[in-house]
Design a protein around this motif. Sequence first.
Motif, PDB file in Angstrom:
ATOM      1  N   UNK A 250       1.886  -5.081   0.362  1.00 19.82           N
ATOM      2  CA  UNK A 250       1.829  -5.075  -1.881  1.00 19.82           C
ATOM      3  C   UNK A 250       3.138  -4.196  -2.064  1.00 19.82           C
ATOM      4  N   UNK A 251       3.831  -3.270  -1.378  1.00 17.83           N
ATOM      5  CA  UNK A 251       5.438  -2.666  -2.020  1.00 17.83           C
ATOM      6  C   UNK A 251       6.363  -4.131  -1.763  1.00 17.83           C
ATOM      7  N   UNK A 252       6.061  -4.197  -1.012  1.00 16.23           N
ATOM      8  CA  UNK A 252       7.257  -4.773  -0.228  1.00 16.23           C
ATOM      9  C   UNK A 252       7.474  -6.739  -1.366  1.00 16.23           C
ATOM     10  N   UNK A 253       6.020  -6.931  -2.076  1.00 17.07           N
ATOM     11  CA  UNK A 253       6.072  -7.976  -2.510  1.00 17.07           C
ATOM     12  C   UNK A 253       5.753  -7.628  -4.120  1.00 17.07           C
ATOM     13  N   UNK A 254       6.273  -6.315  -4.596  1.00 21.43           N
ATOM     14  CA  UNK A 254       6.422  -6.054  -5.869  1.00 21.43           C
ATOM     15  C   UNK A 254       4.944  -6.192  -6.760  1.00 21.43           C
ATOM     16  N   UNK A 255       3.586  -5.336  -6.156  1.00 21.74           N
ATOM     17  CA  UNK A 255       3.188  -5.892  -7.039  1.00 21.74           C
ATOM     18  C   UNK A 255       2.870  -4.629  -8.560  1.00 21.74           C
ATOM     19  N   UNK A 256       2.363  -4.457  -9.406  1.00 19.23           N
ATOM     20  CA  UNK A 256       2.341  -4.441 -10.568  1.00 19.23           C
ATOM     21  C   UNK A 256       1.062  -2.652 -10.166  1.00 19.23           C
ATOM     22  N   UNK A 257       0.668  -2.906  -9.010  1.00 17.38           N
ATOM     23  CA  UNK A 257      -0.527  -1.884  -9.220  1.00 17.38           C
ATOM     24  C   UNK A 257       0.538  -0.414  -9.521  1.00 17.38           C
ATOM     25  N   UNK A 258      -0.561   0.219  -9.682  1.00 14.69           N
ATOM     26  CA  UNK A 258       0.518   1.676 -10.222  1.00 14.69           C
ATOM     27  C   UNK A 258       0.599   2.647  -9.066  1.00 14.69           C
ATOM     28  N   UNK A 259       1.277   3.230  -8.784  1.00 11.78           N
ATOM     29  CA  UNK A 259       1.438   4.579  -7.504  1.00 11.78           C
ATOM     30  C   UNK A 259       0.130   4.743  -6.739  1.00 11.78           C
ATOM     31  N   UNK A 260      -1.078   5.197  -7.825  1.00 13.30           N
ATOM     32  CA  UNK A 260      -2.151   5.447  -7.530  1.00 13.30           C
ATOM     33  C   UNK A 260      -2.313   4.566  -6.456  1.00 13.30           C
ATOM     34  N   UNK A 261      -2.873   3.056  -7.284  1.00 19.31           N
ATOM     35  CA  UNK A 261      -3.099   1.930  -6.089  1.00 19.31           C
ATOM     36  C   UNK A 261      -2.306   2.095  -4.866  1.00 19.31           C
ATOM     37  N   UNK A 262      -1.532   2.346  -4.730  1.00 17.68           N
ATOM     38  CA  UNK A 262      -1.141   2.084  -3.279  1.00 17.68           C
ATOM     39  C   UNK A 262      -1.336   3.637  -2.654  1.00 17.68           C
ATOM     40  N   UNK A 263      -1.055   3.943  -2.919  1.00 14.07           N
ATOM     41  CA  UNK A 263      -1.491   5.520  -2.310  1.00 14.07           C
ATOM     42  C   UNK A 263      -3.224   5.345  -2.012  1.00 14.07           C
ATOM     43  N   UNK A 264      -3.903   5.053  -2.395  1.00 10.25           N
ATOM     44  CA  UNK A 264      -5.330   4.756  -2.399  1.00 10.25           C
ATOM     45  C   UNK A 264      -5.196   3.297  -1.242  1.00 10.25           C
ATOM     46  N   UNK A 265      -4.153   2.323  -1.756  1.00 13.80           N
ATOM     47  CA  UNK A 265      -4.259   1.693   0.063  1.00 13.80           C
ATOM     48  C   UNK A 265      -3.846   2.389   0.542  1.00 13.80           C
ATOM     49  N   UNK A 266      -2.948   3.043   0.837  1.00 17.41           N
ATOM     50  CA  UNK A 266      -2.059   3.268   2.327  1.00 17.41           C
ATOM     51  C   UNK A 266      -2.764   4.763   3.336  1.00 17.41           C
ATOM     52  N   UNK A 267      -3.969   5.348   2.250  1.00 16.25           N
ATOM     53  CA  UNK A 267      -4.255   6.366   2.839  1.00 16.25           C
ATOM     54  C   UNK A 267      -5.569   6.889   2.807  1.00 16.25           C
ATOM     55  N   UNK A 268      -6.408   5.691   2.288  1.00  8.43           N
ATOM     56  CA  UNK A 268      -8.072   5.285   2.097  1.00  8.43           C
ATOM     57  C   UNK A 268      -8.748   5.719   3.769  1.00  8.43           C
TER      58      UNK A 268
END
Length: 288
Positions: A250-268
Amino acid sequence: MTIFIEQPELGLRVEEKKIISSENNGEMNDLVLDGGFVVPKEISKNDGTVAQEITGSNEAFIAPESNSFGQSFRDYNAESERQKSVEEFYRLNHINQTHDFVKRMREEYSKLNRVEMSIWECCELLNDVVDDSDPDLDEPQIEHLLQTAEAIRKDYPNEDWLHLTALIHDLGKVLLLPSFGELPQWAVVGDTHPLGCAFDESIVHHKHFKENPDYNNPSYNTKNGIYSKGCGLDNVMISWGHDDYMYLVAKENGTTLPQAGLFIIRYHSFYRKYHHQIPPDLKLLHPM
């Protein structure tokens, strides 16, 4: 893996409230996940530039202790047909997940040179995946994705960034498939935990860490290990799996998800029981 997402305009229903931490001398945190979802909101400044303001919902997320059948979640000691296979999974996981192994995996899979596909194509691949680490679920993972997204949509109907996060949070499990390297289950699924420091006794099936090469390594077997106190979660090496991989995608493809979304994906898969191992001012969202 490269995933193409048609990004909708985010319709966020949140209270416009800055989140201030008294532990940081009144400075505004860039991310707080304590049950109230915090997302960045773009605001225009007088000089014409655009900045981000942190906004949060005051609706606390309370994780239920049991499912609709009255059965407790994640009970690894309960007698069940899957108990022995789940423990065997964690035995292999705890033996093989070393600091050096995770470092190699992150370097290899951060190249994102495997496959290009759409989100739905990736979801359909999970028809062939069953998570060996889950004591509660033995259905194909695509059902889990859809159920999670629908449950989140029902509880948070106006926060569509969260619906998307729920749908894609487990897509990294395609690492089990041949076109993504066909990694073993112990390297893809299961609860995650810190590496580079002593393995905490609260980690499920802790006894199997005694066979891990890091267990007796003096650089890794103290409370703080290779870390300095208060270094922050971003600087902690977490056991490798689908969470970290999907975060990288998600990060390297330039997702427009907010940081909260990336945090959930990484640490769920990084559960609340590990809170005492990380800085006290960093709060974790209960995993989906």
